[in-house]
Design a protein around this motif. Structure first.
Motif, PDB file in Angstrom:
ATOM      1  N   TYR A 127      27.593  25.999  28.768  1.00  0.00           N
ATOM      2  CA  TYR A 127      26.360  26.436  29.435  1.00  0.00           C
ATOM      3  C   TYR A 127      25.547  27.372  28.543  1.00  0.00           C
ATOM      4  CZ  TYR A 127      28.421  24.032  33.318  1.00  0.00           C
ATOM      5  OH  TYR A 127      28.960  23.037  34.095  1.00  0.00           O
ATOM      6  N   ALA A 128      25.783  27.294  27.248  1.00  0.00           N
ATOM      7  CA  ALA A 128      25.034  28.044  26.235  1.00  0.00           C
ATOM      8  C   ALA A 128      25.255  29.554  26.340  1.00  0.00           C
ATOM      9  CB  ALA A 128      23.537  27.712  26.312  1.00  0.00           C
ATOM     10  N   ARG A 129      26.368  29.973  26.959  1.00  0.00           N
ATOM     11  CA  ARG A 129      26.664  31.397  27.034  1.00  0.00           C
ATOM     12  C   ARG A 129      27.494  31.803  25.830  1.00  0.00           C
ATOM     13  NH1 ARG A 129      28.458  30.638  33.181  1.00  0.00           N
ATOM     14  NH2 ARG A 129      30.052  29.527  32.015  1.00  0.00           N
ATOM     15  N   TYR A 130      27.095  32.893  25.212  1.00  0.00           N
ATOM     16  CA  TYR A 130      27.777  33.375  24.008  1.00  0.00           C
ATOM     17  C   TYR A 130      29.264  33.592  24.266  1.00  0.00           C
ATOM     18  CZ  TYR A 130      29.018  36.400  20.101  1.00  0.00           C
ATOM     19  OH  TYR A 130      29.613  36.934  18.985  1.00  0.00           O
ATOM     20  N   THR A 131      30.073  33.089  23.395  1.00  0.00           N
ATOM     21  CA  THR A 131      31.511  33.356  23.523  1.00  0.00           C
ATOM     22  C   THR A 131      32.196  33.252  22.164  1.00  0.00           C
ATOM     23  OG1 THR A 131      33.594  32.695  24.541  1.00  0.00           O
ATOM     24  CG2 THR A 131      32.032  30.924  24.106  1.00  0.00           C
ATOM     25  N   GLU A 132      33.209  34.050  22.006  1.00  0.00           N
ATOM     26  CA  GLU A 132      34.029  33.931  20.797  1.00  0.00           C
ATOM     27  C   GLU A 132      35.410  33.394  21.168  1.00  0.00           C
ATOM     28  OE1 GLU A 132      33.807  37.688  18.705  1.00  0.00           O
ATOM     29  OE2 GLU A 132      31.627  37.597  18.701  1.00  0.00           O
ATOM     30  N   ALA A 133      35.507  32.819  22.351  1.00  0.00           N
ATOM     31  CA  ALA A 133      36.785  32.241  22.793  1.00  0.00           C
ATOM     32  C   ALA A 133      37.097  31.000  21.949  1.00  0.00           C
ATOM     33  CB  ALA A 133      36.713  31.873  24.268  1.00  0.00           C
ATOM     34  N   GLY A 134      38.288  30.986  21.368  1.00  0.00           N
ATOM     35  CA  GLY A 134      38.665  29.917  20.448  1.00  0.00           C
ATOM     36  C   GLY A 134      38.641  28.528  21.064  1.00  0.00           C
ATOM     37  N   ASP A 135      39.067  28.431  22.327  1.00  0.00           N
ATOM     38  CA  ASP A 135      39.127  27.093  22.925  1.00  0.00           C
ATOM     39  C   ASP A 135      37.732  26.537  23.175  1.00  0.00           C
ATOM     40  OD1 ASP A 135      38.798  29.064  24.833  1.00  0.00           O
ATOM     41  OD2 ASP A 135      39.863  27.966  26.402  1.00  0.00           O
ATOM     42  N   ALA A 136      36.808  27.394  23.594  1.00  0.00           N
ATOM     43  CA  ALA A 136      35.430  26.936  23.831  1.00  0.00           C
ATOM     44  C   ALA A 136      34.797  26.491  22.508  1.00  0.00           C
ATOM     45  CB  ALA A 136      34.602  28.044  24.468  1.00  0.00           C
ATOM     46  N   TYR A 137      35.050  27.278  21.466  1.00  0.00           N
ATOM     47  CA  TYR A 137      34.528  26.930  20.139  1.00  0.00           C
ATOM     48  C   TYR A 137      35.054  25.565  19.696  1.00  0.00           C
ATOM     49  CZ  TYR A 137      34.284  26.688  15.078  1.00  0.00           C
ATOM     50  OH  TYR A 137      34.079  26.244  13.801  1.00  0.00           O
ATOM     51  N   GLN A 138      36.356  25.383  19.856  1.00  0.00           N
ATOM     52  CA  GLN A 138      36.987  24.152  19.392  1.00  0.00           C
ATOM     53  C   GLN A 138      36.527  22.926  20.204  1.00  0.00           C
ATOM     54  OE1 GLN A 138      40.940  25.043  18.185  1.00  0.00           O
ATOM     55  NE2 GLN A 138      41.545  22.892  18.216  1.00  0.00           N
ATOM     56  N   ARG A 139      36.372  23.119  21.515  1.00  0.00           N
ATOM     57  CA  ARG A 139      35.864  22.023  22.361  1.00  0.00           C
ATOM     58  C   ARG A 139      34.504  21.551  21.864  1.00  0.00           C
ATOM     59  NH1 ARG A 139      37.242  25.104  26.808  1.00  0.00           N
ATOM     60  NH2 ARG A 139      35.066  25.616  27.278  1.00  0.00           N
ATOM     61  N   ASN A 140      33.689  22.538  21.526  1.00  0.00           N
ATOM     62  CA  ASN A 140      32.345  22.219  21.046  1.00  0.00           C
ATOM     63  C   ASN A 140      32.381  21.474  19.713  1.00  0.00           C
ATOM     64  OD1 ASN A 140      29.415  22.524  21.285  1.00  0.00           O
ATOM     65  ND2 ASN A 140      29.634  23.820  19.482  1.00  0.00           N
ATOM     66  N   MET A 141      33.230  21.946  18.800  1.00  0.00           N
ATOM     67  CA  MET A 141      33.328  21.307  17.485  1.00  0.00           C
ATOM     68  C   MET A 141      33.852  19.872  17.625  1.00  0.00           C
ATOM     69  SD  MET A 141      32.099  23.245  15.171  1.00  0.00           S
ATOM     70  CE  MET A 141      32.720  22.826  13.538  1.00  0.00           C
ATOM     71  N   GLU A 142      34.753  19.673  18.568  1.00  0.00           N
ATOM     72  CA  GLU A 142      35.285  18.325  18.774  1.00  0.00           C
ATOM     73  C   GLU A 142      34.246  17.394  19.409  1.00  0.00           C
ATOM     74  OE1 GLU A 142      39.000  19.057  20.730  1.00  0.00           O
ATOM     75  OE2 GLU A 142      39.842  19.839  18.850  1.00  0.00           O
ATOM     76  N   ARG A 143      33.443  17.977  20.287  1.00  0.00           N
ATOM     77  CA  ARG A 143      32.362  17.171  20.865  1.00  0.00           C
ATOM     78  C   ARG A 143      31.382  16.747  19.761  1.00  0.00           C
ATOM     79  NH1 ARG A 143      27.488  18.203  22.111  1.00  0.00           N
ATOM     80  NH2 ARG A 143      27.760  20.444  22.039  1.00  0.00           N
ATOM     81  N   LEU A 144      31.115  17.648  18.815  1.00  0.00           N
ATOM     82  CA  LEU A 144      30.209  17.291  17.720  1.00  0.00           C
ATOM     83  C   LEU A 144      30.765  16.127  16.896  1.00  0.00           C
ATOM     84  CD1 LEU A 144      29.002  20.842  16.599  1.00  0.00           C
ATOM     85  CD2 LEU A 144      27.605  19.051  17.611  1.00  0.00           C
TER      86      LEU A 144
END
Lengths: 351, 622
Positions: free
Chosen positions: B471-488
């Protein structure tokens, strides 16, 4: 914790503006900056200015670069689109955004590291081009996120927290902005909301490149003795040339004023600026005199604040480029594609 | 010098003069800034009007006036458009490069030169035919104004050459009349100069030479345009409204052509208001910043640049990838690294374009082979950028970008709609459609976006280069980051299905040999394969790459062949690197054929490279 939404509670009797919005509708997430940071006062001033002008929050696009100041767009105008771009490159992103849709209000927020060092070129060129924007630099003279190195606006001779003296000449951003053709230039102090809010309102109503240098003390790294950007130092050396009220076209001035002490400037789009003169000889529409005044007072160690220059007849980049009134981002295929017949004609001319 | 001396069949020559009709190379050696370019272009166009395919190439220095420049024209009735080695007729107008120019003539070839000042016999070769014309003294006698002398001298030699190789003078007259339409005095003056040169040649020179032109019908309905102009026109048809650029050779003419076409097609006839904005930015960083800002806000935007510009834009390209903002970059490649050879061609930005910026990034590339594809891909790039919400590179090179080429006429289907990608509207938001800027709702890993200012209370979001959740909310949570990179990465797979497919052409008989190539190498390939067949009897299947990421057809081609020659114009075999990296194929079967001296690649070079490798392979097999 990396994201702090504000509770949605609001007092039922909160005042509403002409659009029916309360002040809360212009707020953003809770600030994660240090307690007492000047930047939070600027965010509050932006919220108040937008609320008082009854601007539809979603029609404002807020853009920033990288740094403490560039984080602040998260803390105001939560319903607006925001863009936290690349270090020092907010001006180019804002310029492009402005070209795509001339109907939104563009608010650029940056810091002294972001705009006077890495982004000095982009700051300068966006001003030169007359991009229709409100460009606020939250100026504290240091790099906060990397723990207190001097920035390019730190005065020569100013001392950092460890007592080390800055040897480089400071960049005076308002001087540069006036020289490069900004058509609305002001300087203020985050600690003086009464001065700052009207200046932001005037800038938001200005049709052209509006620049506000806001000195905003860094409580962590630049608020000590020997700093020239501390709360105490700025209060002692602040010399306001005027005090401004912004009066929109709807609320014409009816109160009598003493001739010679108040000046009315009617901006291009109908907005009126009412200026109470504090320095008698200061004419806000005289660009050359403004530059001279600023240099003279700087040599005396004074920090000149207030509305420093305005060109009420200013035009902007869209005017210079003669672009259509309709925003590019809402143009239909028919308005954009010349079609096959035109291509056939072109083919024929290339044989 | 007396007219009788004009043609010097050199004493002791054992090589008979070349005899050819509609199949030879003419090269003009000039000094840049002397006005020769338009005379040479006139010469090329006249040949085209006679129905004979001609492919000209400008070879020019990074300089404004006074240095050597060449204009090489390959005339080929068979339609070969790749560069060819050796010169049949050298028009040597530059004393600075005389020795080099004379050396490049094929045995039996011809030299046309200005013999106003006599040259010692040592300056010539015994195996060529020398045709001298006192151009300078002749022009000086006819004109007194220095600028006229300069310009008309060029037209005079065009006139003389028209007699020597048999160009219809009427065709040249018509071209001059079109060029100076409405300026009758100029037309008359140019016609006069043309005939002065022509008459002199007919009376004094050995007309006709062994090289002859004969009216043909091989040009068809093809048009003559450079790749940069065609790409710019593609951008107009693709709906681009914002162009931000910084001048750099060899891409500047792309932005300038966009300006020209917009003036013509996008200016309101009544109000004069423009449905486009062109900003010459302060540098490449600002150019790409403006493009990203404009595209974020829903306009179609592009920049044009070359290698050094890509280096500078890399940080923003990473932002475009990670924050998912559309952008189009036309990269007209030149010889790198660093400033390299700024006016020479190369395909050496493949690697940087594919993986520009820090962190894990990948970017789609379009690889046009000629101006027609520059047009198509120019328009397509705008749709792809909006659809994939990332930077799309259209990768040209100097050879395609700055040279006029005979190409299929440009076509546009009026029923075609611009694909603006996934943009959520105010109505959809109002109706309660869930909006998560980085939420994959359709399973193709492409999220929805909103334009700023769409809805008073819904759909607003914060764009950032820092990590965030769905939802475009800033986060440094590793799992959220990784989910995004995998979606890319998943979006990268979606991209594979949207890019233009590689084009495969199989040999008549089944073979396990293949060749992979792309971009400006294209015109030399068919000719090279003919040469290889002639010399070795071998035939190869061909695959012309048109895009990155590679589709399944590329994977299948690599899979099916034992030995594949990857022909490219750089030192490090950059496309081969991408093939190995992305397809995880056996590197040993991909054989490098690399040309990177800055000159356009030739069929002879490719044939030599492939046969040199092929012979030992075949011997070992026997």
């Amino acid at each position: 914790m990396t994201y702090l939404p504000k509770p949605k509670l609001a007092h039922p009797e909160l005042q509403k503006n002409d659009l029916g919005f309360t002040r809360r509708d212009y707020e953003g997430s809770i600030s994660t900056l240090c307690a007492g940071c000047g930047h939070d006062s600027i965010s509050a001033a932006i919220i108040r200015a937008c609320y008082e002008l009854s601007l539809p929050p979603h029609r404002i696009a807020k853009l920033s670069g990288i740094g403490c100041s560039s984080k602040t767009p998260t803390y105001f105008l939560g319903n607006s689109h925001g863009f936290n771009s690349v270090h020092g490159r907010m001006p180019s992103v804002l310029t492009g955004a402005n070209l795509a849709n001339r109907e939104l209000i563009y608010l650029g927020v940056s810091g002294d590291g972001d705009s006077a060092s890495i982004g000095f070129g982009q700051f300068s060129h966006s001003i030169r081009r007359g991009v229709n924007m409100t460009y606020i630099v939250e100026n504290n003279g240091v790099y906060g996120l990397t723990k207190g190195q001097f920035s390019a606006t730190a005065d020569r001779g100013a001392k950092n927290k460890r007592g080390v003296e800055n040897m480089d000449e400071a960049i005076d951003m308002v001087g540069i902005a006036i020289q490069l053709g900004a058509t609305y230039v002001a300087r203020s102090f985050s600690g003086d909301k009464n001065q700052l809010v009207p200046l932001i309102k005037g800038a938001l109503q200005h049709q052209g490149a509006a620049f506000i240098d806001t000195i905003s003390p860094c409580v962590m790294f630049n608020n000590h003795d020997g700093s020239t950007k501390s709360y105490d130092y700025v209060r002692e050396h602040n010399e306001a040339v005027n005090f401004m009220d912004v009066v929109t076209g709807r609320n014409e001035i009816t109160v009598d004023y003493e001739p010679g002490t108040t000046e009315i400037v009617r901006q291009h789009n109908g907005g009126l600026l009412k200026l109470r003169k504090l320095a008698n000889d200061y004419d806000v529409t005289d660009r050359v005199a403004a530059m001279n005044f600023l240099e003279t007072r700087k040599a005396r160690g004074e920090i000149v604040t207030g509305l420093l220059y305005v060109d009420p007849e200013a035009d902007d980049l869209h005017g210079f480029l003669e672009t259509s009134d309709k925003p590019f981002n809402s143009m239909s295929d028919e308005e954009l594609i010349p079609g096959s017949a035109a291509l056939e004609k072109l083919n024929a001319s290339l044989r | 010098m007396s007219p009788q001396d004009a043609a010097l069949p050199m004493a002791g020559s054992t090589v008979p003069p070349i005899q050819a009709v509609n199949d030879f190379v003419v090269k003009f050696a000039n000094v840049n800034g002397s006005g020769s370019a338009s005379a040479n272009q006139l010469f090329a166009k006249a040949i085209l009007r006679m129905g004979i395919p001609v492919t000209p190439r400008n070879i020019f220095p990074s300089n404004i006036q006074g240095l050597p420049t060449w204009y090489e024209m390959r005339i080929s009735d068979k339609g070969h458009m790749g560069a060819r080695e050796g010169v049949d007729l050298m028009v040597a107008m530059n004393p600075q490069t005389w020795d080099e120019d004379v050396k490049s003539i094929l045995p039996g070839g011809y030299l046309f030169y200005d013999n106003t000042k006599p040259l010692p016999p040592s300056k010539f070769r015994p195996d060529i035919t020398v045709v001298g014309m006192p151009l300078t003294s002749f022009t000086n006698a006819a004109y007194s104004v220095p600028r006229e002398r300069q310009l008309f001298k060029n037209i005079i030699y065009v006139g003389a050459l028209s007699a020597l190789i048999n160009i219809d003078p009427k065709v040249i007259e018509d071209l001059l009349s079109e060029q100076f339409k409405g300026r009758d005095k100029l037309i008359a003056a140019n016609h006069k100069a043309l005939h002065m040169g022509r008459d002199y040649a007919l009376q004094n020179l050995p007309c006709p030479l062994g090289l002859q032109l004969a009216t043909s019908d091989k040009v068809g309905d093809r048009i003559f345009i450079d790749g940069n102009a065609a790409a710019a026109l593609g951008a107009v048809y693709g709906g681009a409204t914002v162009c931000a650029w910084y001048p750099i050779t060899p891409s500047s003419s792309l932005a300038e052509a966009f300006t020209r076409y917009c003036e013509r097609f996008r200016k309101d006839k009544e109000t004069g208001k423009k449905r486009y904005a062109i900003v010459q930015a302060e540098d490449e960083l600002a150019s790409i910043g403006m493009v990203i800002g404009a595209a974020w806000n829903g306009a179609r935007a592009f920049t044009a640049t070359s290698g050094p510009g890509i280096s500078l834009m890399s940080e923003f390209i990473g932002l475009s990838y990670f924050a998912e903002i559309p952008a189009v970059i036309f990269d007209v490649q030149r010889s790198g690294p660093s400033t390299g050879m700024p006016t020479r061609t190369q395909q050496s930005d493949i690697k940087i374009c594919a993986y520009a910026s820090h962190g894990d990034t990948k970017h789609p590339l379009l690889l046009p082979e000629d101006p027609n594809e520059c047009f198509q891909f120019g328009a397509l790039s705008m749709d792809l950028a909006d659809r994939l919400q990332t930077t799309i590179f259209v990768v040209l090179d100097l050879e395609i970008g700055m040279n006029e080429r005979l190409t299929a006429p440009l076509k546009w289907d009026d029923t075609r709609k611009l694909d603006r990608g996934k943009v959520m509207t105010a109505e959809e938001l109002q109706a309660g459609k869930v909006f998560g800027r980085y939420l994959d709702v359709d399973g193709d890993a492409i999220p929805y976006r909103t334009y700023p200012g769409t809805h008073p209370s819904k759909g607003g979001y914060f764009t950032r280069g820092t990590s965030r959740d769905e939802y475009a909310r800033y986060t440094e949570a590793g799992d959220a980051y990784q989910r995004n990179m995998e979606r890319l990465l998943k979006k990268w797979d979606t991209a594979k299905g949207l890019m233009p497919k590689a084009i495969r052409t199989d040999a008549a008989a089944p073979t396990k040999l293949g060749v992979i190539y792309y971009g400006s190498t294209s015109p030399a390939i068919a000719e090279a394969l003919d040469l290889i067949a002639e010399q070795t009897g071998a035939s190869l299947n061909q695959l012309r790459l048109r895009a990155f990421p590679f589709g399944p057809e590329v994977e299948a081609f690599v899979e099916e062949h034992d030995t594949i020659y990857v022909v490219e114009q750089n030192r490090d075999a950059q496309m081969r690197m991408l093939l190995i990296n992305e397809l995880e194929c056996n590197p040993k079967k991909l054989i490098r054929v690399l040309h990177y001296n800055g000159a356009p690649i030739t069929a002879e070079f490719i044939a030599r490279g492939i046969t040199a490798h092929l012979n030992p392979v075949r011997e070992a097999a026997e």
